[in-house]
Motif scaffolding. Sequence first.
Motif, short mmCIF file in Angstrom:
data_model
loop_
_atom_site.label_atom_id
_atom_site.label_comp_id
_atom_site.label_asym_id
_atom_site.label_seq_id
_atom_site.Cartn_x
_atom_site.Cartn_y
_atom_site.Cartn_z
N UNK A 1 7.12 -1.24 0.43
CA UNK A 1 7.44 -0.07 1.25
C UNK A 1 7.08 1.23 0.54
N UNK A 2 7.21 1.25 -0.78
CA UNK A 2 6.96 2.48 -1.52
C UNK A 2 5.57 2.60 -2.11
N UNK B 1 2.90 -5.02 8.57
CA UNK B 1 1.62 -4.65 9.17
C UNK B 1 0.96 -3.51 8.40
N UNK B 2 1.75 -2.55 7.97
CA UNK B 2 1.21 -1.40 7.24
C UNK B 2 1.24 -1.69 5.74
N UNK B 3 0.15 -2.21 5.24
CA UNK B 3 0.03 -2.51 3.82
C UNK B 3 -0.56 -1.32 3.08
N UNK C 1 -6.05 -0.04 -13.81
CA UNK C 1 -5.27 -0.27 -12.59
C UNK C 1 -4.48 1.00 -12.30
N UNK C 2 -4.70 1.55 -11.13
CA UNK C 2 -4.03 2.80 -10.75
C UNK C 2 -3.22 2.58 -9.48
N UNK C 3 -1.96 2.96 -9.51
CA UNK C 3 -1.07 2.82 -8.35
C UNK C 3 -0.47 4.17 -8.02
N UNK C 4 -0.41 4.48 -6.72
CA UNK C 4 0.33 5.65 -6.25
C UNK C 4 1.49 5.15 -5.40
N UNK C 5 2.62 5.84 -5.47
CA UNK C 5 3.83 5.32 -4.85
C UNK C 5 4.85 6.43 -4.64
N UNK C 6 5.91 6.05 -3.94
CA UNK C 6 7.07 6.93 -3.76
C UNK C 6 8.28 6.21 -4.33
N UNK C 7 8.87 6.77 -5.36
CA UNK C 7 10.03 6.13 -5.97
C UNK C 7 11.19 6.02 -4.99
#
Length: 239
Positions: free
Chosen positions: A116-117, A156-158, A100-106
């Motif tokens: 949101x992040x 709306x923006x998933x 499982x790989x996730x990219x995000x903004x802390x």
Amino acid sequence: MGSLASRFLAVLRSRRLRRILGYGGLALVALVLVAYLFRGPLFARPLGDFAARKLSEAMGGEFAAGAVSGSWLTDAVLIDLRTVRPPTTGPLVNLSWQRLEATYSLIDILRGGPLSGLHSLRIAGLDLEIDLTRPPRERRAGKPDGRPRNPFDLPLDLPALAVSGHLRVRAPVRAGGTATLDVGAFSFVSDGSHAGLTLERLTIPEWGWSQAAYRLRLERPAPETFRISSSESLAGIAL
């Protein structure tokens, strides 16, 4: 002379203090850098155990995981999750994945929450088994489950999503008994507002039914508008 000497000693002490603080700060920075560079050997496995423990607490049952890799600042990877003991209630029988790989903004997560992040989520080697004949799981009194009440509550923006693996669903049938839908391979890919689902090697052993593949398209042009389309039929039923 005494006053001059005391001022001179005070200057020496202040310089020594600044030097000590400077060396201490450099040592602290070096320690943090070393810990980050060696985060894999030092923290990867404990973080994997922590993630599995939190999942066990949230879903019941017992789960185990390999390790957590990635930069951790903008992305993280949870490797080799598996079900050791399924929950005693609820439909989940087995949940496992290879990666499982996730990219995000802390920063965005701290400002607006996980959705949101979160930029993207990719799950490879998923093995999911659902049994709808099992007793339902009781909700904890006074504690909301945190899930949206309906699909329109989702933004709306998933985040972008890509999931692939194997799926089994067991369900009661109207005529009595149960039937199991086995999907040998499936993939779900979404850019947030458009999604595609592909099912391959579909079988229901109890009925002797099988189908090579089925594909459908999901669009969400507005928060309260969903469109589902497919150029194929599933078990002779077309959308």
